[in-house]
Design an enzyme around this catalytic site. Sequence first.
Site, PDB file in Angstrom:
ATOM      1  CG  HIS A  34      -1.892   1.069   1.324  1.00  0.00           C
ATOM      2  ND1 HIS A  34      -2.977   1.032   2.177  1.00  0.00           N
ATOM      3  CD2 HIS A  34      -1.977   2.271   0.697  1.00  0.00           C
ATOM      4  CE1 HIS A  34      -3.669   2.149   2.068  1.00  0.00           C
ATOM      5  NE2 HIS A  34      -3.073   2.929   1.175  1.00  0.00           N
ATOM      6  CG  HIS A  36      -1.375   6.268  -2.345  1.00  0.00           C
ATOM      7  ND1 HIS A  36      -2.526   6.052  -3.062  1.00  0.00           N
ATOM      8  CD2 HIS A  36      -1.623   5.809  -1.089  1.00  0.00           C
ATOM      9  CE1 HIS A  36      -3.438   5.510  -2.267  1.00  0.00           C
ATOM     10  NE2 HIS A  36      -2.913   5.342  -1.069  1.00  0.00           N
ATOM     11  CG  HIS A 214      -7.669   3.411  -0.146  1.00  0.00           C
ATOM     12  ND1 HIS A 214      -6.977   2.907  -1.204  1.00  0.00           N
ATOM     13  CD2 HIS A 214      -6.782   4.176   0.551  1.00  0.00           C
ATOM     14  CE1 HIS A 214      -5.726   3.339  -1.152  1.00  0.00           C
ATOM     15  NE2 HIS A 214      -5.578   4.111  -0.102  1.00  0.00           N
ATOM     16  CD  GLU A 217      -7.460   6.591   4.924  1.00  0.00           C
ATOM     17  OE1 GLU A 217      -7.984   6.579   3.800  1.00  0.00           O
ATOM     18  OE2 GLU A 217      -6.379   7.190   5.172  1.00  0.00           O
ATOM     19  CG  ASP A 295      -1.533   5.605   2.885  1.00  0.00           C
ATOM     20  OD1 ASP A 295      -1.833   5.281   1.728  1.00  0.00           O
ATOM     21  OD2 ASP A 295      -2.347   6.146   3.663  1.00  0.00           O
ATOM     22  CG  ASP A 296      -0.034   8.974   0.741  1.00  0.00           C
ATOM     23  OD1 ASP A 296       0.016   8.970  -0.494  1.00  0.00           O
ATOM     24  OD2 ASP A 296      -1.024   8.576   1.388  1.00  0.00           O
TER      25      ASP A 296
HETATM   26  N1  HPA Z   1      -6.615   7.356   1.556  1.00  0.00           N
HETATM   27  C1  HPA Z   1      -7.300   7.701   0.476  1.00  0.00           C
HETATM   28  N2  HPA Z   1      -6.718   8.205  -0.592  1.00  0.00           N
HETATM   29  C2  HPA Z   1      -5.412   8.375  -0.597  1.00  0.00           C
HETATM   30  C3  HPA Z   1      -4.656   8.041   0.498  1.00  0.00           C
HETATM   31  C4  HPA Z   1      -5.292   7.487   1.638  1.00  0.00           C
HETATM   32  O1  HPA Z   1      -4.700   7.139   2.666  1.00  0.00           O
HETATM   33  N3  HPA Z   1      -3.389   8.346   0.173  1.00  0.00           N
HETATM   34  C5  HPA Z   1      -3.387   8.826  -1.080  1.00  0.00           C
HETATM   35  N4  HPA Z   1      -4.612   8.861  -1.553  1.00  0.00           N
HETATM   36 ZN    ZN Z   2      -3.727   4.784   0.711  1.00  0.00          ZN
END
Ligand code: HPA
Ligand code: ZN
Length: 355
Positions: A34, A36, A214, A217, A295-296
């Site tokens: 996971h 991006h 996703h 969250e 994630d990011d």
């Molecule tokens: N959630 C939803 N969209 C996203 C995320 C996330 O954690 N990171 C980048 N786009």
């Molecule tokens: Zn994500």
Amino acid sequence: MIPSVIAPDFSGIPKLNELASRDFLAGLPKAELHLHLDGALSPALMFKLAQRNQVELPYKSIAEIEAAYQFTNLQSFLDVYYRGASVLNTEQDFYDLTRDYFAKCKADNVQHTELSFDPQTHTERGIAFATVISGILRAMADAKKDWGISAKLVMDFLRHLSAESAMKTLEESLPWKDKIIAVGLDSSELGHPPSKFTEVFARARTEGYRVVAHAGEEGPPSYIWEAIELLNVERIDHGVRCDEDAKLMDYLRETQIPLTVCPLSNVRLCVFDTMAEHNLFTLLDAGLRVMINSDDPTYFGGYLNDNYFALADAFPVTREQALLLAHHSFTSSFISDDEKLKFIGQLKNYANNFQ
Ligand code: HPA
Ligand code: ZN
């Protein structure tokens, strides 16, 4: 088709009950499922590309970029994230971004990664789909050649845009479909349930794509059910709100649908107030197939090893728990069973020889 489960067997490995040191965690062979790519754009590269492409940013220095990374929820992050992505314009820009991420994989002992890209973030600004994917694929090929890192590409649809826009993007991707393992769903979750994309995902499955999304969250457990029942996902990204629904917990344990959990992201986006309140180990102890992801990473304060370290600072993580998380990262991936077994062999070898 949920990724195959290969039962963990750590018998004979010494010191399983010892706490995992930073060195043990850092060197652990692992997969990331996971990530991006736009969320791996470092402030330094953002600044460099803004100058190279003459894109105006509302920041005068790298320090100002970093100071802007204070988030209260998912949307407050996404606003900053999409603005940052506007510096990416050429094939070389996407190459540089992807290359930077692979260098971090090498440093963190990430042996396999399933990275996602959001074509609509760029095609909506007039950048060709081919420009985006060509730079990414070239960097993936070089990472394999130079560092032996295995990688697969996931294409995410932006859920705040229409289902028609997602379908158009799916059609645009078809010439590259042998280079894209799966489709997914990201961006603003609340108000954009998986059901909005039922037809798009059905078409993606008939085209041979694997499917993830996703869900859970910020969105409720019902979004996780929709992702499973309507989109037929094989993996859930995040999914941490599953613990609000006992039936869903049972279902996830029985089916072993993996959850790609992102601890630093969840704390930075206020899904949990502190790392000590994160439910990763509650889910792991309940028998769910969870693993750790970043994630990011440039927006949330760290790459994959930083996520392991942050958890180990907040919880007493044993070597056995760390091995199980890494084991889940390989078995939940979209590689073949033979490849999974090869990586698991390396994982056990590492644990057997670690002093
Ligand atoms: N959630 C939803 N969209 C996203 C995320 C996330 O954690 N990171 C980048 N786009
Ligand atoms: Zn994500």
